[in-house]
Design a protein around this motif. Structure first.
Motif, mmCIF file in Angstrom:
data_model
loop_
_atom_site.group_PDB
_atom_site.id
_atom_site.type_symbol
_atom_site.label_atom_id
_atom_site.label_comp_id
_atom_site.label_asym_id
_atom_site.label_seq_id
_atom_site.Cartn_x
_atom_site.Cartn_y
_atom_site.Cartn_z
ATOM 1 N N ALA A 125 -82.800 -12.119 47.998
ATOM 2 C CA ALA A 125 -83.288 -10.797 48.369
ATOM 3 C C ALA A 125 -82.887 -9.724 47.356
ATOM 4 O O ALA A 125 -83.652 -8.784 47.116
ATOM 5 C CB ALA A 125 -82.778 -10.418 49.760
ATOM 6 N N THR A 126 -81.709 -9.849 46.768
ATOM 7 C CA THR A 126 -81.211 -8.818 45.851
ATOM 8 C C THR A 126 -80.494 -9.481 44.676
ATOM 9 O O THR A 126 -80.063 -10.639 44.780
ATOM 10 C CB THR A 126 -80.203 -7.884 46.558
ATOM 11 N N PRO A 127 -80.317 -8.736 43.587
ATOM 12 C CA PRO A 127 -79.501 -9.268 42.484
ATOM 13 C C PRO A 127 -78.068 -9.556 42.928
ATOM 14 O O PRO A 127 -77.448 -10.503 42.442
ATOM 15 C CB PRO A 127 -79.545 -8.152 41.435
ATOM 16 N N GLU A 128 -77.564 -8.774 43.867
ATOM 17 C CA GLU A 128 -76.203 -9.001 44.368
ATOM 18 C C GLU A 128 -76.120 -10.351 45.089
ATOM 19 O O GLU A 128 -75.145 -11.083 44.945
ATOM 20 C CB GLU A 128 -75.784 -7.869 45.315
ATOM 21 N N GLU A 129 -77.158 -10.667 45.880
ATOM 22 C CA GLU A 129 -77.198 -11.957 46.570
ATOM 23 C C GLU A 129 -77.255 -13.091 45.557
ATOM 24 O O GLU A 129 -76.581 -14.109 45.691
ATOM 25 C CB GLU A 129 -78.397 -12.018 47.532
ATOM 26 N N GLU A 130 -78.060 -12.933 44.527
ATOM 27 C CA GLU A 130 -78.157 -13.965 43.493
ATOM 28 C C GLU A 130 -76.808 -14.152 42.804
ATOM 29 O O GLU A 130 -76.370 -15.283 42.558
ATOM 30 C CB GLU A 130 -79.231 -13.603 42.471
ATOM 31 N N GLN A 131 -76.116 -13.062 42.525
ATOM 32 C CA GLN A 131 -74.798 -13.145 41.893
ATOM 33 C C GLN A 131 -73.805 -13.851 42.819
ATOM 34 O O GLN A 131 -73.014 -14.685 42.373
ATOM 35 C CB GLN A 131 -74.294 -11.744 41.527
ATOM 36 N N LYS A 132 -73.859 -13.521 44.116
ATOM 37 C CA LYS A 132 -72.979 -14.175 45.091
ATOM 38 C C LYS A 132 -73.241 -15.682 45.095
ATOM 39 O O LYS A 132 -72.304 -16.485 45.069
ATOM 40 C CB LYS A 132 -73.224 -13.592 46.483
ATOM 41 N N ARG A 133 -74.514 -16.079 45.132
ATOM 42 C CA ARG A 133 -74.869 -17.496 45.162
ATOM 43 C C ARG A 133 -74.416 -18.205 43.896
ATOM 44 O O ARG A 133 -73.939 -19.332 43.941
ATOM 45 C CB ARG A 133 -76.380 -17.685 45.345
ATOM 46 N N PHE A 134 -74.574 -17.545 42.773
ATOM 47 C CA PHE A 134 -74.128 -18.149 41.523
ATOM 48 C C PHE A 134 -72.613 -18.337 41.544
ATOM 49 O O PHE A 134 -72.104 -19.375 41.111
ATOM 50 C CB PHE A 134 -74.538 -17.315 40.316
ATOM 51 N N GLY A 135 -71.884 -17.352 42.089
ATOM 52 C CA GLY A 135 -70.424 -17.479 42.181
ATOM 53 C C GLY A 135 -70.007 -18.659 43.041
ATOM 54 O O GLY A 135 -69.096 -19.423 42.691
ATOM 55 N N ILE A 136 -70.676 -18.838 44.183
ATOM 56 C CA ILE A 136 -70.378 -19.971 45.057
ATOM 57 C C ILE A 136 -70.715 -21.276 44.334
ATOM 58 O O ILE A 136 -69.928 -22.230 44.330
ATOM 59 C CB ILE A 136 -71.155 -19.861 46.383
ATOM 60 N N PHE A 137 -71.883 -21.299 43.683
ATOM 61 C CA PHE A 137 -72.287 -22.495 42.957
ATOM 62 C C PHE A 137 -71.286 -22.834 41.858
ATOM 63 O O PHE A 137 -70.877 -23.986 41.702
ATOM 64 C CB PHE A 137 -73.683 -22.322 42.350
ATOM 65 N N LYS A 138 -70.881 -21.846 41.099
ATOM 66 C CA LYS A 138 -69.965 -22.083 39.986
ATOM 67 C C LYS A 138 -68.631 -22.645 40.485
ATOM 68 O O LYS A 138 -68.110 -23.605 39.909
ATOM 69 C CB LYS A 138 -69.743 -20.792 39.203
ATOM 70 N N ALA A 139 -68.115 -22.080 41.579
ATOM 71 C CA ALA A 139 -66.855 -22.579 42.138
ATOM 72 C C ALA A 139 -67.030 -24.029 42.620
ATOM 73 O O ALA A 139 -66.159 -24.879 42.395
ATOM 74 C CB ALA A 139 -66.391 -21.686 43.288
ATOM 75 N N THR A 140 -68.160 -24.313 43.244
ATOM 76 C CA THR A 140 -68.442 -25.676 43.696
ATOM 77 C C THR A 140 -68.540 -26.622 42.510
ATOM 78 O O THR A 140 -67.970 -27.716 42.510
ATOM 79 C CB THR A 140 -69.752 -25.711 44.506
ATOM 80 N N TYR A 141 -69.247 -26.203 41.490
ATOM 81 C CA TYR A 141 -69.418 -27.021 40.291
ATOM 82 C C TYR A 141 -68.058 -27.358 39.679
ATOM 83 O O TYR A 141 -67.796 -28.511 39.325
ATOM 84 C CB TYR A 141 -70.300 -26.278 39.282
ATOM 85 N N GLU A 142 -67.191 -26.370 39.595
ATOM 86 C CA GLU A 142 -65.870 -26.600 39.005
ATOM 87 C C GLU A 142 -65.043 -27.557 39.855
ATOM 88 O O GLU A 142 -64.345 -28.430 39.321
ATOM 89 C CB GLU A 142 -65.157 -25.268 38.785
ATOM 90 N N ARG A 143 -65.131 -27.442 41.203
ATOM 91 C CA ARG A 143 -64.422 -28.388 42.083
ATOM 92 C C ARG A 143 -64.965 -29.804 41.896
ATOM 93 O O ARG A 143 -64.198 -30.773 41.872
ATOM 94 C CB ARG A 143 -64.562 -27.969 43.551
ATOM 95 N N VAL A 144 -66.277 -29.931 41.758
ATOM 96 C CA VAL A 144 -66.884 -31.245 41.546
ATOM 97 C C VAL A 144 -66.401 -31.833 40.225
ATOM 98 O O VAL A 144 -66.036 -33.010 40.150
ATOM 99 C CB VAL A 144 -68.429 -31.153 41.600
ATOM 100 N N GLN A 145 -66.391 -31.021 39.168
ATOM 101 C CA GLN A 145 -65.933 -31.507 37.865
ATOM 102 C C GLN A 145 -64.472 -31.955 37.937
ATOM 103 O O GLN A 145 -64.118 -33.010 37.406
ATOM 104 C CB GLN A 145 -66.105 -30.412 36.806
#
Length: 181
Positions: free
Chosen positions: A116-136
């Motif tokens: 819905a907003t750039p802020e939402e996209e940034q939030k989702r990217f932050g969650i994704f990045k943290a998940t990606y790092e935990r997976v790695q």
């Protein structure tokens, strides 16, 4: 007196048998519609959704028989997606797209979702990045023999733990810690 005891015993037996009888797929579908607030535009659409639900219900029942036989290690159940075909589920809920090399390259990941907003996209990217790092980190432990399985990125990797729970079980998010596991 003996007749009353016999009649009472027969009635009690019938009640126990009725309570133990498996619920029909029609009853399951009716419960599903109430629980997940489903209504359909036409009787034809409702019949179509019932047929899809029945296929999914039968697949779940077969899987759970395998669980009872010790052939698989988890059970399945009816959730919010039970009236969707696999293709519908994939097109609606598997929108996360990774680069071909499946690596995190800066902020250039492509999401096939509209936030819905750039802020939402940034939030989702932050969650994704943290998940990606935990997976790695986990997969490094796998390579070192410290754990017995690998993890991967999937369509839920930009969801918080509470959002994942809501999508997978039809409940409201209760934990917003950003952990989708």
């Amino acid at each position: 007196m003996a007749v009353k005891v016999i009649v009472g015993t027969v009635l009690l037996t019938l009640i126990v048998v009725a309570m133990a009888a498996p619920i029909s797929v029609e009853e399951e579908f009716s419960n599903f519609k109430v629980k997940f607030n489903r209504t359909y535009a036409t009787p034809e659409e409702e019949q179509r959704r019932f047929n899809i639900f029945k296929e999914n219900f039968d697949r779940i029942q077969e899987h759970n028989k395998k669980y009872e036989a010790g052939e698989v290690t988890y059970t399945q159940g009816i959730n919010d997606f039970a009236d969707l075909t696999r293709e519908e589920f994939k097109s609606r809920h598997l929108g996360l797209r990774l680069p071909k090399d499946r690596t995190l390259s800066g902020a250039s990941l492509k999401f096939d979702r509209n936030y819905a907003t750039p802020e939402e996209e940034q939030k989702r990217f932050g969650i994704f990045k943290a998940t990606y790092e935990r997976v790695q980190d986990h997969n490094k432990k796998y390579e070192a023999g410290e754990v017995g399985f690998r993890l991967g990125i999937n369509q839920f990797s930009d969801l918080s733990h509470g959002e994942f729970t809501q999508k997978s079980k039809g409940r409201k998010p209760s934990d917003e810690d950003g952990n989708p596991f």
